[in-house]
Design an enzyme around this catalytic site. Structure first.
Site, PDB file in Angstrom:
ATOM      1  CG  ASP A 158      -1.934   1.079   1.274  1.00 25.76           C
ATOM      2  OD1 ASP A 158      -2.835   1.138   0.417  1.00 25.76           O
ATOM      3  OD2 ASP A 158      -1.811   1.918   2.193  1.00 25.76           O
ATOM      4  CE1 TYR A 270      -2.214   7.578   1.510  1.00 22.10           C
ATOM      5  CE2 TYR A 270      -2.214   7.785   3.896  1.00 22.10           C
ATOM      6  CZ  TYR A 270      -2.159   7.003   2.770  1.00 22.10           C
ATOM      7  OH  TYR A 270      -2.025   5.638   2.889  1.00 22.10           O
ATOM      8  CG  HIS A 325      -5.725  -2.898  -0.060  1.00 20.93           C
ATOM      9  ND1 HIS A 325      -5.068  -2.284  -1.099  1.00 20.93           N
ATOM     10  CD2 HIS A 325      -5.262  -2.307   1.084  1.00 20.93           C
ATOM     11  CE1 HIS A 325      -4.261  -1.349  -0.614  1.00 20.93           C
ATOM     12  NE2 HIS A 325      -4.347  -1.343   0.694  1.00 20.93           N
TER      13      HIS A 325
END
Length: 351
Positions: A158, A270, A325
């Protein structure tokens, strides 16, 4: 033209950020209307669950980086002096997401599972500028050197995959082999997230996280219900054919992220992403393995195949149709077997 493009770019980012924020606000209002007493109630877990101190996973260690002054927490398994395998987790995870790999590879490697900057017991600078990609990449180089190594097998999942790709591009001499799980080459991802509506929708959190404080609040609602759902819901969690998280595993995640201020550092990773775009189309020069869970609701699987053009060395792609995921936790036996095969390939050729 450059100014107009820049204005259009930021208009797109903030418009979608606003839409995502409105959606989260509606969810908050719904929760307040249906469960007013529970919406803002959550536990601060004072005592870590026993699984976090399981001796089979390794030893808890700390290293302080001279230049940045930051202290990083990691768990190390395997004998000192063996080749280093460095593991970089994603969001919202921490070193514990690599528990299956730590037990598996410690026989032949010094396996180090890191808490990235801002996560878990690693230091978390306050300012979002301290989480720029350049800082995160430099962390990996500095930690490698502080551990007494010049090279490693680098594995990322990720967001940890994003950092692993960039570290391998910027410091190719320190990565013998690169293994990435459910994250494409950064140039592929940044083009998709801005151009493909399907990926833009799947990456809604990247836009929502540009806002101050509100994302942290929404993740705490109903005792971190959104966090639990990421790992357990039918849409985003580990599926029926996967290795489900135990109640103690989930409690481990809740323990880490329920600590005061524990969500701000991870989300700050982020908050600098769009200011770093566009990324240069750098090539990867070491043997690379990309593993992908096809049931990933956050990443278009088409990005996995496009990644091939950026790897100027051996490139192996394996897509697992029944996996989510959270691939290294979902299908640990298959993932470990694929990694072993990839690691042993070069030695077999020499023989």
């Amino acid at each position: 033209m450059v100014t107009i493009r820049s204005l259009l770019f930021w208009a797109l980012v903030y418009t979608y950020c606003g839409l995502c924020a409105c959606l989260e606000l509606l969810k908050l209002l719904w929760s307040l209307g249906t469960k007013p007493g529970k919406t803002f109630q959550w536990l601060i877990r004072e005592n870590p669950p026993g699984c976090l101190s399981d001796p089979s996973l390794g030893t808890h260690c700390y290293v302080r980086i001279k230049d940045s002054g930051l202290r990083f927490h990691y768990v190390a398994a395997g004998e000192r002096g063996k080749p280093l395998m460095l593991l970089l987790h994603g969001f919202p995870e921490f070193w514990y997401s690599w528990r299956h790999q730590m037990r598996e590879f410690k026989s032949e490697y010094r396996v180090v599972a890191l808490d990235l900057r801002g996560y878990g017991e690693s230091d978390a600078p306050v300012q979002k500028e301290n989480y720029k990609l350049d800082c995160l990449i430099t962390d990996i180089k500095d930690i490698l050197e502080s551990l007494g190594y010049s090279k490693c097998v680098l594995i990322g999942h990720d967001w940890g995959g994003m950092i692993a790709w960039l570290a391998a591009i910027c410091y190719p001499e320190m990565v013998t082999k690169l293994i990435v799980i459910n994250f494409p080459h950064p140039s592929v991802f940044t083009e998709y997230i801005l151009q493909q509506p399907s990926q833009m929708m799947k990456s809604a959190s990247y836009y929502f996280f540009q806002m101050p404080w509100f994302p942290e609040l929404t993740l705490t609602i109903n005792d971190f219900k959104a966090l639990k759902n990421l790992f357990t819901s039918q849409s985003s969690g580990i599926g029926e054919k996967g290795c489900r998280l135990t109640a103690e595993d989930i409690e481990a995640y809740l323990y880490v992220f329920s600590q005061p201020g524990a969500l701000t550092g991870p989300i700050n990773h982020y908050r600098n992403l769009f200011s770093c775009l566009p990324l240069q189309h750098h090539e990867v020069t070491m043997p690379t393995l990309l593993l992908w869970g096809e049931r990933d609701p956050f990443m278009d699987v088409e990005m996995a195949e496009i990644t091939r053009i950026y790897v100027k060395n051996q490139f192996r792609l394996t897509i697992l149709s029944e996996a989510s995921h959270w691939l290294q936790q979902d299908q640990p036996e298959i993932v470990n077997k694929l990694i072993w095969t990839f690691l042993k390939e070069e030695s077999r050729k020499k023989e």
